[in-house]
Design a protein around this motif. Structure first.
Motif, short mmCIF file in Angstrom:
data_model
loop_
_atom_site.label_atom_id
_atom_site.label_comp_id
_atom_site.label_asym_id
_atom_site.label_seq_id
_atom_site.Cartn_x
_atom_site.Cartn_y
_atom_site.Cartn_z
N LYS A 301 0.82 -1.21 0.00
CA LYS A 301 0.00 0.00 0.00
C LYS A 301 0.86 1.26 0.00
O LYS A 301 0.53 2.25 -0.67
CB LYS A 301 -0.94 -0.01 1.20
CG LYS A 301 -1.95 1.12 1.21
CD LYS A 301 -2.94 0.97 2.35
CE LYS A 301 -3.99 2.08 2.31
NZ LYS A 301 -4.97 1.92 3.42
N ALA A 302 1.97 1.23 0.72
CA ALA A 302 2.83 2.41 0.81
C ALA A 302 3.41 2.81 -0.54
O ALA A 302 3.66 3.99 -0.80
CB ALA A 302 3.96 2.16 1.81
N ASN A 303 3.62 1.82 -1.41
CA ASN A 303 4.21 2.09 -2.72
C ASN A 303 3.20 1.93 -3.86
O ASN A 303 3.57 1.84 -5.03
CB ASN A 303 5.40 1.16 -2.97
CG ASN A 303 6.51 1.38 -1.99
OD1 ASN A 303 6.96 2.51 -1.79
ND2 ASN A 303 6.96 0.32 -1.32
N GLY A 304 1.91 1.88 -3.52
CA GLY A 304 0.89 1.66 -4.52
C GLY A 304 0.60 2.90 -5.35
O GLY A 304 1.22 3.95 -5.20
N ALA A 305 -0.37 2.76 -6.25
CA ALA A 305 -0.76 3.86 -7.14
C ALA A 305 -2.04 4.50 -6.61
O ALA A 305 -3.02 3.81 -6.33
CB ALA A 305 -0.98 3.33 -8.55
N ASP A 306 -2.03 5.81 -6.48
CA ASP A 306 -3.22 6.55 -6.05
C ASP A 306 -4.05 6.89 -7.29
O ASP A 306 -3.56 7.52 -8.23
CB ASP A 306 -2.83 7.84 -5.33
CG ASP A 306 -2.17 7.57 -3.99
OD1 ASP A 306 -2.49 6.54 -3.37
OD2 ASP A 306 -1.31 8.37 -3.57
N VAL A 307 -5.31 6.47 -7.25
CA VAL A 307 -6.22 6.73 -8.37
C VAL A 307 -7.30 7.71 -7.91
O VAL A 307 -8.13 7.36 -7.07
CB VAL A 307 -6.88 5.43 -8.87
CG1 VAL A 307 -7.70 5.71 -10.14
CG2 VAL A 307 -5.83 4.36 -9.13
N PRO A 308 -7.29 8.94 -8.41
CA PRO A 308 -8.28 9.93 -7.99
C PRO A 308 -9.70 9.51 -8.34
O PRO A 308 -9.92 8.69 -9.24
CB PRO A 308 -7.87 11.20 -8.76
CG PRO A 308 -6.45 10.98 -9.14
CD PRO A 308 -6.31 9.51 -9.35
N LEU A 309 -10.65 10.07 -7.63
CA LEU A 309 -12.05 9.83 -7.92
C LEU A 309 -12.37 10.24 -9.35
O LEU A 309 -11.87 11.25 -9.85
CB LEU A 309 -12.93 10.63 -6.95
CG LEU A 309 -14.44 10.50 -7.12
CD1 LEU A 309 -14.91 9.09 -6.81
CD2 LEU A 309 -15.17 11.52 -6.24
N CYS A 310 -13.18 9.43 -10.01
CA CYS A 310 -13.58 9.71 -11.40
C CYS A 310 -12.38 9.70 -12.33
O CYS A 310 -12.30 10.49 -13.27
CB CYS A 310 -14.31 11.05 -11.49
SG CYS A 310 -16.04 10.86 -11.95
N ASP A 311 -11.44 8.80 -12.07
CA ASP A 311 -10.27 8.69 -12.92
C ASP A 311 -10.00 7.22 -13.19
O ASP A 311 -10.54 6.34 -12.51
CB ASP A 311 -9.06 9.34 -12.24
CG ASP A 311 -8.01 9.81 -13.24
OD1 ASP A 311 -8.06 9.37 -14.41
OD2 ASP A 311 -7.16 10.64 -12.86
N SER A 312 -9.18 6.95 -14.18
CA SER A 312 -8.83 5.57 -14.52
C SER A 312 -7.31 5.43 -14.51
O SER A 312 -6.58 6.39 -14.73
CB SER A 312 -9.38 5.19 -15.89
OG SER A 312 -8.92 6.08 -16.89
N TYR A 313 -6.86 4.19 -14.26
CA TYR A 313 -5.42 3.94 -14.16
C TYR A 313 -5.12 2.60 -14.81
O TYR A 313 -5.70 1.58 -14.45
CB TYR A 313 -4.99 3.93 -12.69
CG TYR A 313 -3.49 3.82 -12.48
CD1 TYR A 313 -2.70 4.96 -12.41
CD2 TYR A 313 -2.87 2.58 -12.35
CE1 TYR A 313 -1.33 4.88 -12.23
CE2 TYR A 313 -1.50 2.48 -12.16
CZ TYR A 313 -0.73 3.64 -12.10
OH TYR A 313 0.62 3.56 -11.92
N GLN A 314 -4.21 2.61 -15.79
CA GLN A 314 -3.84 1.37 -16.47
C GLN A 314 -2.55 0.80 -15.87
O GLN A 314 -1.62 1.55 -15.57
CB GLN A 314 -3.65 1.63 -17.97
CG GLN A 314 -4.94 2.01 -18.70
CD GLN A 314 -4.74 2.20 -20.19
OE1 GLN A 314 -3.80 2.85 -20.61
NE2 GLN A 314 -5.62 1.64 -20.99
N PHE A 315 -2.51 -0.52 -15.72
CA PHE A 315 -1.30 -1.16 -15.19
C PHE A 315 -1.16 -2.56 -15.76
O PHE A 315 -2.11 -3.14 -16.31
CB PHE A 315 -1.31 -1.18 -13.66
CG PHE A 315 -2.41 -2.02 -13.06
CD1 PHE A 315 -2.18 -3.33 -12.67
CD2 PHE A 315 -3.68 -1.49 -12.85
CE1 PHE A 315 -3.18 -4.11 -12.10
CE2 PHE A 315 -4.69 -2.25 -12.27
CZ PHE A 315 -4.44 -3.56 -11.90
#
Length: 545
Positions: A301-315
């Motif tokens: 969790k400490a090194n995870g990706a923060d995804v803002p509300l109403c946003d998308s994140y590809q990984f």
């Protein structure tokens, strides 16, 4: 009498002209199609327009329509889908791509002819395309000017409106001959639209597209899926790539949950064996499992990706090389109901199925476009989908979130209410309505919704945390304590210093200083946060230690 005859002749000419344009449109639109592209993750990336120039399936569109895509399909006006097969010639500067489609049944396709004669300013023109996915929309106008552009070469300025999705549209004479390919417009101008003249086609001599888009059409090695998780649509499995050095799964996470506030953190723990129940691909035929090697987001969790509300994140999630050609698989990252799970995936079906589910394509594209600065387009696409499918819960939630961000809580609540009416078992709708009720300090309504979410999905420890905090606001500390006990018993939170701190606070409110002291001590042992340590020391003193 002479005047009457004169007007009769004019009226006849106008009627014939109108009929001629209608006939041209009816014939020409059969040769025009919509292009659907998928990006390097296999996610829907946009639409454009193209047209056939022979009956075998040779066609044109703009270079930028296909640029960056790994696969592309077309859909004709009669609903048939074909995969784009080979790029024959291209020119990035002129924004032209010539290609063929995969036409295994050798269907004779309607087609258009390129006009190589003269035309001039003031000539009537017709443009047929799919602006904003409004398939085969027709606009008319005139040639406003003939120009030479430094990048595009010979261009035709037209008065016919051009919108996103029109890229690649044929610009026709009133006789149905193609004089240009709609390409761009000038932002800030009034109806300043341009088409690359088809005379540029004769000058095509290279194929720079293949050099710059080496991942286009990777055939069976890259399988597009676009499947939502079995337990929610916040995570999409876009594709799987079976490479020589590794196997890669491509995902998009979409944060549509108001309950988590401004952002949510995602990560992939690198569990690598069955005892740890790590992220793996399971081959159903041989019951063999291939475990995660690494991923493009953090392992904790400490090194995870923060995804803002109403946003998308590809990984991406990387697995070992899989040499055998898998046919039916499961992909999951745990063995409980909380984990992301994609079960019973028939890979051969997706390898061979060329049809495009338009509602799903548009919805996933809209969801992937939910990011700052692009919410207007997502809102419009959600609305269009609801016109065809008024009960689509994902779209209703998306519209609710966008309304909330626009400070329109009344509309937001209305969309969430409708989503719950249409699907009373959709947890996300209750969580979003819960968050708005909390913000309005309507804690009783918030409690009702979070309790319903727990009833539907009791395995999510986060829900118990939020209900516990709501109970505290209602001064119901006994119920809050029960939920905190449930939270701390879960694997996710049993070593979380903050939840022990919160439970200690509840014990203090209940005047149980002995139990509070025990949680204060545990929290202190688990944290290295100086601010939290300072707060815990004050609480320790308050409890008489």
């Amino acid at each position: 009498m002479k005047i009457t005859k004169y007007f009769a002749v004019i009226g006849c000419i106008l009627i014939l002209s109108s009929c001629s344009i209608k006939n041209t449109i009816q014939d020409a639109e059969k040769a025009v199609f919509t292009v659907y592209t998928y990006d390097k993750f296999g996610a829907p990336s946009g639409t454009g327009t193209g047209f056939f120039i022979d009956d075998e399936g040779t066609a044109f569109t703009n270079y930028h329509v296909l640029d960056g895509a790994v696969k592309a399909y077309i859909e004709t006006i009669d609903g048939h889908s074909y995969e784009i097969k080979d790029i024959l010639m291209s020119d990035k500067n002129k924004d032209i791509v010539k290609f063929t489609i995969n036409n295994p049944d050798n269907v004779d396709l309607p087609n258009l002819s390129l006009h190589r004669g003269n035309y001039e300013k003031g000539d009537e023109i017709i443009a047929i395309g799919s602006p904003l996915d409004l398939t085969n929309s027709v606009t008319t106008g005139i040639i406003s000017a003939l120009r030479t552009d430094r990048s595009h070469g010979d261009v035709i300025q037209i008065s016919a409106p051009i919108s996103p999705g029109n890229s690649g549209s044929p610009v026709l004479t009133k006789n149905g001959k193609v004089i240009g390919i709609a390409t761009f417009n000038r932002v800030g101008g009034q109806n300043l639209n341009f088409a690359v003249a088809t005379k540029n086609v004769d000058e095509l001599s290279s194929n720079d597209f293949e050099k710059e888009n080496r991942k286009f059409n990777l055939k069976d090695d890259f399988v597009i899926l676009n499947l939502p998780s079995d337990n929610g649509s916040d995570i999409i499995l876009n594709a799987i790539e079976f490479g020589k050095n590794q196997t890669t799964a491509y995902f998009t996470f979409i944060n549509m949950n108001l309950m988590y506030g401004d952002a949510v953190t995602i990560w992939n723990e690198l569990y690598k064996d069955e005892n740890d129940h790590g992220f793996c691909i399971k081959d159903q035929a041989g019951d063999k499992k291939y475990y995660i090697v690494s991923s493009s987001i953090g392992a904790n969790k400490a090194n995870g990706a923060d995804v803002p509300l109403c946003d998308s994140y590809q990984f991406q999630v990387y697995f070992p090389t899989i040499k055998n050609k898998l046919e039916r698989i499961d992909i999951f990252n745990g063995d409980d109901s909380r984990s992301w799970r994609f079960t019973d995936i028939d890979l051969n079906y997706y390898r061979n199925n060329l049809s495009v589910d338009m509602n799903l394509y548009k919805k996933l594209y809209a969801m992937s476009q939910m990011k700052e600065g692009e919410l207007g387009g997502a809102y419009q696409m959600f609305q269009e989908i609801l016109n065809d499918n008024p009960t689509d819960v994902d779209c209703l939630n998306g519209l609710g979130l966008i309304s909330y961000i626009a400070n329109n809580q009344m509309d937001a609540m209305s969309y969430f209410d409708t989503a719950i009416e249409e699907n009373p078992l959709n947890v996300l709708s209750y969580l979003n309505r819960f968050a708005i009720s909390e913000a309005k300090k309507d804690y009783q309504s918030a409690l009702t919704d979070i309790s319903k979410a727990i009833e539907i999905d009791p395995a999510q420890p986060d829900y118990y945390y939020h209900r516990a905090m709501t109970y505290c606001k209602l001064n119901n500390y006994i119920s809050a304590l029960t939920d905190m006990d449930q939270l701390i018993s879960s694997n996710d939170f049993k070593k979380d210093a903050y939840v022990y701190y919160l439970r200690a606070m509840i014990y203090i409110e209940m005047d149980d200083k002995k139990a509070a002291s025990k949680d204060i001590y545990t929290s202190f042992q688990l944290t290295d946060d100086e601010e939290l340590e300072k707060e815990l020391k004050e609480m320790w003193k308050y409890c008489g230690n």
